[in-house]
Scaffold this motif. Structure first.
Motif, PDB file in Angstrom:
ATOM      1  N   GLU A 114       0.990  -1.258  -0.085  1.00  0.00           N
ATOM      2  CA  GLU A 114      -0.162  -0.136   0.149  1.00  0.00           C
ATOM      3  C   GLU A 114       1.057   1.519  -0.006  1.00  0.00           C
ATOM      4  OE1 GLU A 114      -3.960  -1.605   1.809  1.00  0.00           O
ATOM      5  OE2 GLU A 114      -2.953  -0.424   3.371  1.00  0.00           O
ATOM      6  N   PRO A 115       1.912   1.284   0.687  1.00  0.00           N
ATOM      7  CA  PRO A 115       2.871   2.863   0.916  1.00  0.00           C
ATOM      8  C   PRO A 115       2.993   2.722  -0.119  1.00  0.00           C
ATOM      9  CG  PRO A 115       2.803   1.521   3.054  1.00  0.00           C
ATOM     10  CD  PRO A 115       2.425   0.224   2.367  1.00  0.00           C
ATOM     11  N   THR A 116       3.869   1.927  -1.189  1.00  0.00           N
ATOM     12  CA  THR A 116       4.537   2.204  -1.921  1.00  0.00           C
ATOM     13  C   THR A 116       2.713   2.122  -3.610  1.00  0.00           C
ATOM     14  OG1 THR A 116       5.188  -0.431  -2.712  1.00  0.00           O
ATOM     15  CG2 THR A 116       7.101   1.282  -1.477  1.00  0.00           C
ATOM     16  N   LEU A 117       2.078   1.176  -3.331  1.00  0.00           N
ATOM     17  CA  LEU A 117       1.761   1.445  -4.287  1.00  0.00           C
ATOM     18  C   LEU A 117       0.199   2.412  -4.851  1.00  0.00           C
ATOM     19  CD1 LEU A 117       0.513  -0.008  -7.639  1.00  0.00           C
ATOM     20  CD2 LEU A 117      -0.474  -1.578  -5.897  1.00  0.00           C
ATOM     21  N   LEU A 118       0.102   2.405  -3.765  1.00  0.00           N
ATOM     22  CA  LEU A 118      -1.082   3.428  -3.899  1.00  0.00           C
ATOM     23  C   LEU A 118      -1.472   4.323  -4.178  1.00  0.00           C
ATOM     24  CD1 LEU A 118      -3.481   1.729  -0.460  1.00  0.00           C
ATOM     25  CD2 LEU A 118      -3.891   1.239  -3.276  1.00  0.00           C
ATOM     26  N   PRO A 119       0.005   5.764  -3.520  1.00  0.00           N
ATOM     27  CA  PRO A 119       0.359   7.208  -3.761  1.00  0.00           C
ATOM     28  C   PRO A 119      -0.106   7.304  -5.230  1.00  0.00           C
ATOM     29  CG  PRO A 119       1.722   6.209  -2.148  1.00  0.00           C
ATOM     30  CD  PRO A 119       0.780   5.117  -2.624  1.00  0.00           C
ATOM     31  N   ALA A 120       0.920   5.969  -6.510  1.00  0.00           N
ATOM     32  CA  ALA A 120       1.002   6.335  -8.019  1.00  0.00           C
ATOM     33  C   ALA A 120      -0.456   5.834  -8.213  1.00  0.00           C
ATOM     34  CB  ALA A 120       2.308   5.749  -8.149  1.00  0.00           C
ATOM     35  N   LEU A 121      -1.003   5.506  -7.866  1.00  0.00           N
ATOM     36  CA  LEU A 121      -2.214   4.390  -8.422  1.00  0.00           C
ATOM     37  C   LEU A 121      -3.149   5.865  -8.000  1.00  0.00           C
ATOM     38  CD1 LEU A 121      -3.384   2.369  -9.902  1.00  0.00           C
ATOM     39  CD2 LEU A 121      -3.846   1.042  -7.453  1.00  0.00           C
ATOM     40  N   MET A 122      -3.322   6.405  -7.209  1.00  0.00           N
ATOM     41  CA  MET A 122      -4.304   7.094  -6.611  1.00  0.00           C
ATOM     42  C   MET A 122      -4.278   8.358  -7.200  1.00  0.00           C
ATOM     43  SD  MET A 122      -7.196   6.309  -5.269  1.00  0.00           S
ATOM     44  CE  MET A 122      -7.751   7.668  -4.756  1.00  0.00           C
ATOM     45  N   GLU A 123      -3.008   8.819  -7.613  1.00  0.00           N
ATOM     46  CA  GLU A 123      -2.444   9.671  -8.441  1.00  0.00           C
ATOM     47  C   GLU A 123      -3.092   9.831  -9.877  1.00  0.00           C
ATOM     48  OE1 GLU A 123      -0.853  12.217 -11.594  1.00  0.00           O
ATOM     49  OE2 GLU A 123      -0.595   9.823 -10.762  1.00  0.00           O
ATOM     50  N   ARG A 124      -3.243   8.929 -10.765  1.00  0.00           N
ATOM     51  CA  ARG A 124      -3.290   8.638 -11.717  1.00  0.00           C
ATOM     52  C   ARG A 124      -4.720   8.408 -11.728  1.00  0.00           C
ATOM     53  NH1 ARG A 124      -0.109   6.228 -15.898  1.00  0.00           N
ATOM     54  NH2 ARG A 124      -2.141   5.707 -16.904  1.00  0.00           N
ATOM     55  N   VAL A 125      -5.668   7.764 -10.937  1.00  0.00           N
ATOM     56  CA  VAL A 125      -6.755   7.572 -10.785  1.00  0.00           C
ATOM     57  C   VAL A 125      -7.511   9.090 -10.668  1.00  0.00           C
ATOM     58  CG1 VAL A 125      -8.557   6.387  -9.694  1.00  0.00           C
ATOM     59  CG2 VAL A 125      -6.986   5.184 -10.002  1.00  0.00           C
ATOM     60  N   GLY A 126      -6.952   9.838 -10.076  1.00  0.00           N
ATOM     61  CA  GLY A 126      -7.398  10.659  -9.249  1.00  0.00           C
ATOM     62  C   GLY A 126      -7.381  11.959 -10.959  1.00  0.00           C
ATOM     63  N   ARG A 127      -6.099  11.839 -11.857  1.00  0.00           N
ATOM     64  CA  ARG A 127      -6.168  12.687 -12.735  1.00  0.00           C
ATOM     65  C   ARG A 127      -6.797  11.979 -13.862  1.00  0.00           C
ATOM     66  NH1 ARG A 127      -1.853  11.196 -15.968  1.00  0.00           N
ATOM     67  NH2 ARG A 127      -0.968  10.907 -14.391  1.00  0.00           N
ATOM     68  N   LEU A 128      -7.115  11.008 -14.370  1.00  0.00           N
ATOM     69  CA  LEU A 128      -8.147  10.013 -15.331  1.00  0.00           C
ATOM     70  C   LEU A 128      -9.198  10.330 -15.301  1.00  0.00           C
ATOM     71  CD1 LEU A 128      -5.084   8.064 -16.323  1.00  0.00           C
ATOM     72  CD2 LEU A 128      -5.817  10.205 -17.457  1.00  0.00           C
ATOM     73  N   ALA A 129      -9.623   9.823 -13.955  1.00  0.00           N
ATOM     74  CA  ALA A 129     -11.374   9.462 -13.327  1.00  0.00           C
ATOM     75  C   ALA A 129     -11.593   9.616 -12.079  1.00  0.00           C
ATOM     76  CB  ALA A 129     -11.683   7.427 -13.638  1.00  0.00           C
ATOM     77  N   PRO A 130     -11.117  10.803 -12.392  1.00  0.00           N
ATOM     78  CA  PRO A 130     -12.400  12.379 -11.210  1.00  0.00           C
ATOM     79  C   PRO A 130     -13.315  11.602 -10.081  1.00  0.00           C
ATOM     80  CG  PRO A 130     -12.363  13.113 -12.873  1.00  0.00           C
ATOM     81  CD  PRO A 130     -11.819  11.927 -13.496  1.00  0.00           C
ATOM     82  N   GLN A 131     -13.981  10.760 -11.156  1.00  0.00           N
ATOM     83  CA  GLN A 131     -15.451   9.966  -9.962  1.00  0.00           C
ATOM     84  C   GLN A 131     -15.219   8.409  -9.571  1.00  0.00           C
ATOM     85  OE1 GLN A 131     -19.327  11.883 -10.749  1.00  0.00           O
ATOM     86  NE2 GLN A 131     -18.610  11.928 -12.886  1.00  0.00           N
ATOM     87  N   VAL A 132     -14.284   7.886  -9.905  1.00  0.00           N
ATOM     88  CA  VAL A 132     -14.081   6.700  -9.795  1.00  0.00           C
ATOM     89  C   VAL A 132     -13.306   6.568  -8.064  1.00  0.00           C
ATOM     90  CG1 VAL A 132     -12.650   4.586 -10.640  1.00  0.00           C
ATOM     91  CG2 VAL A 132     -13.690   5.934 -11.408  1.00  0.00           C
ATOM     92  N   ASP A 133     -13.869   5.794  -7.296  1.00  0.00           N
ATOM     93  CA  ASP A 133     -12.379   5.368  -6.041  1.00  0.00           C
ATOM     94  C   ASP A 133     -12.390   4.128  -5.824  1.00  0.00           C
ATOM     95  OD1 ASP A 133     -14.240   7.867  -5.137  1.00  0.00           O
ATOM     96  OD2 ASP A 133     -16.463   6.392  -4.988  1.00  0.00           O
ATOM     97  N   LEU A 134     -11.348   4.057  -5.000  1.00  0.00           N
ATOM     98  CA  LEU A 134     -10.870   2.840  -4.958  1.00  0.00           C
ATOM     99  C   LEU A 134     -10.694   2.170  -3.385  1.00  0.00           C
ATOM    100  CD1 LEU A 134      -7.138   3.346  -7.061  1.00  0.00           C
ATOM    101  CD2 LEU A 134      -9.351   2.176  -7.768  1.00  0.00           C
ATOM    102  N   GLU A 135     -10.646   1.048  -3.190  1.00  0.00           N
ATOM    103  CA  GLU A 135     -10.808   0.420  -2.259  1.00  0.00           C
ATOM    104  C   GLU A 135      -9.690  -0.982  -1.852  1.00  0.00           C
ATOM    105  OE1 GLU A 135     -13.894  -1.975   0.834  1.00  0.00           O
ATOM    106  OE2 GLU A 135     -14.727  -1.621  -1.381  1.00  0.00           O
ATOM    107  N   SER A 136      -8.824  -0.954  -0.887  1.00  0.00           N
ATOM    108  CA  SER A 136      -7.517  -1.654  -0.775  1.00  0.00           C
ATOM    109  C   SER A 136      -7.961  -2.850   0.145  1.00  0.00           C
ATOM    110  CB  SER A 136      -6.272  -0.917  -0.947  1.00  0.00           C
ATOM    111  OG  SER A 136      -5.286  -2.411  -0.574  1.00  0.00           O
TER     112      SER A 136
END
Length: 320
Positions: A114-136
């Motif tokens: 989580e500490p290494t993957l989620l920041p980069a993944l959320m940056e991408r998702v937030g930029r490309l899909a602003p209304q999409v949520d993630l749950e780990s």
């Protein structure tokens, strides 16, 4: 059979299953109503109808949350699989536009990722899909195939696992293992060798009650064994123990670097090569061609440096 209520499908409004899924996912009527763009009384009314259909409360209130009953837990997998089948049948899932999509993806992964993957993944998702949520979420490996098939999980990141023919996978590079020891440790320093490693007392961080880590598999393969003095559930706790003792910890490098931002610990090479330590991205064959799931997989792979989506794929969807 006595004690079993037979449900006449003709009397069931399939929209009720959408409400069941929303309450289960969101954990409450208020959040479910917002997700469905319905009023709270409408969602409450639908829940009451569901309770009557299944002769079960389905959810019980615990503070502000609605806790699913065993009946609801048994229903959610088939419900999600059915809803997904209906979407496909109606042609609603033949395209995915990340810019306008409103949905939640559930990714199974280990806490050390989580500490290494989620920041980069959320940056991408937030930029490309602003209304999409993630749950780990933590993955139950015994239920992995069922939960992927039922849509409880969209994708899973884990080590190489035995899976059936319906589970698809792609290798991804996991962090190499390192050894963490406190600064000033009387025996452990730069150039840590195998003999010194084996003489130490170790912390093992795992949510499993039995068995060792991947490092123990490699040690056992060579006829070697280490002394695990402390077994705990989380790497953060293990990290704190190591910082305040002479115990040492074997863990993924990326998590260690994030946790050791203050430099309290030494980060040393693990004294053995561990072949085949790549991880794998898993998904079910029933979503292999689903545009939404494919988009999610592309984002995960891009974070690992395994994919560079074409501009039209990254910006949003056309037909899948």
């Amino acid at each position: 059979m006595p004690g079993i209520k037979h449900v006449n499908i003709r009397k069931v409004d399939l929209n009720l299953l959408v409400v069941l899924d929303a309450i289960y996912t969101e954990g409450g009527i208020t959040r479910a109503s917002k997700k469905l763009h319905l009023t709270q009384p409408a969602v409450t009314h639908a829940l009451n109808r569901l309770r009557d259909v299944f002769d079960d409360p389905l959810f019980v209130r615990d503070g502000r949350s609605m806790i699913p009953t065993p009946k609801a837990r048994a229903l959610i997998g088939p419900t999600r699989e059915s809803l997904r089948g209906i979407e496909i049948m109606l042609g609603e899932s033949d395209r995915f536009d990340p810019l306008t999509a409103t949905r939640r993806f559930v990714v199974g992964m280990r806490d050390t990722m989580e500490p290494t993957l989620l920041p980069a993944l959320m940056e991408r998702v937030g930029r490309l899909a602003p209304q999409v949520d993630l749950e780990s979420v933590q993955t139950d490996r015994r239920a992995l195939e069922h939960e992927l098939a039922a849509g409880v999980l969209d994708v899973v990141l884990d080590v190489l696992l035995p899976t059936g023919d319906h589970i698809m996978q792609r290798p991804v590079p996991f962090d190499r293992l390192i050894v963490a020891a406190r600064q000033g440790h009387p025996e452990v320093g730069p150039g840590l060798n195998l003999d010194t490693y084996l003489r130490q007392s170790h912390v093992l961080a795992t949510v499993r009650r039995r068995g060792g880590g991947v490092e123990d598999v490699e040690l056992n393969r060579r006829g070697l064994q280490r002394h695990i003095r402390l077994r705990c559930q989380h790497h953060f706790a293990a990290f704190e123990v190591v910082r305040n003792s002479d115990l040492i910890l074997t863990m993924p490098e990326g998590y260690a670097k994030v946790a050791n931002a203050g430099g309290a610990l030494q980060i040393l090479d693990f004294p053995l090569p561990i072949p085949g330590h790549d991880g794998h991205l898993y998904w079910h064959a029933n979503v292999d061609s689903d545009p939404a799931n494919r988009w999610l997989r592309e984002q995960v792979l891009a974070v690992f440096g395994h994919a560079d989506p074409a501009p039209d794929e990254e910006a949003g969807g056309g037909p899948g």
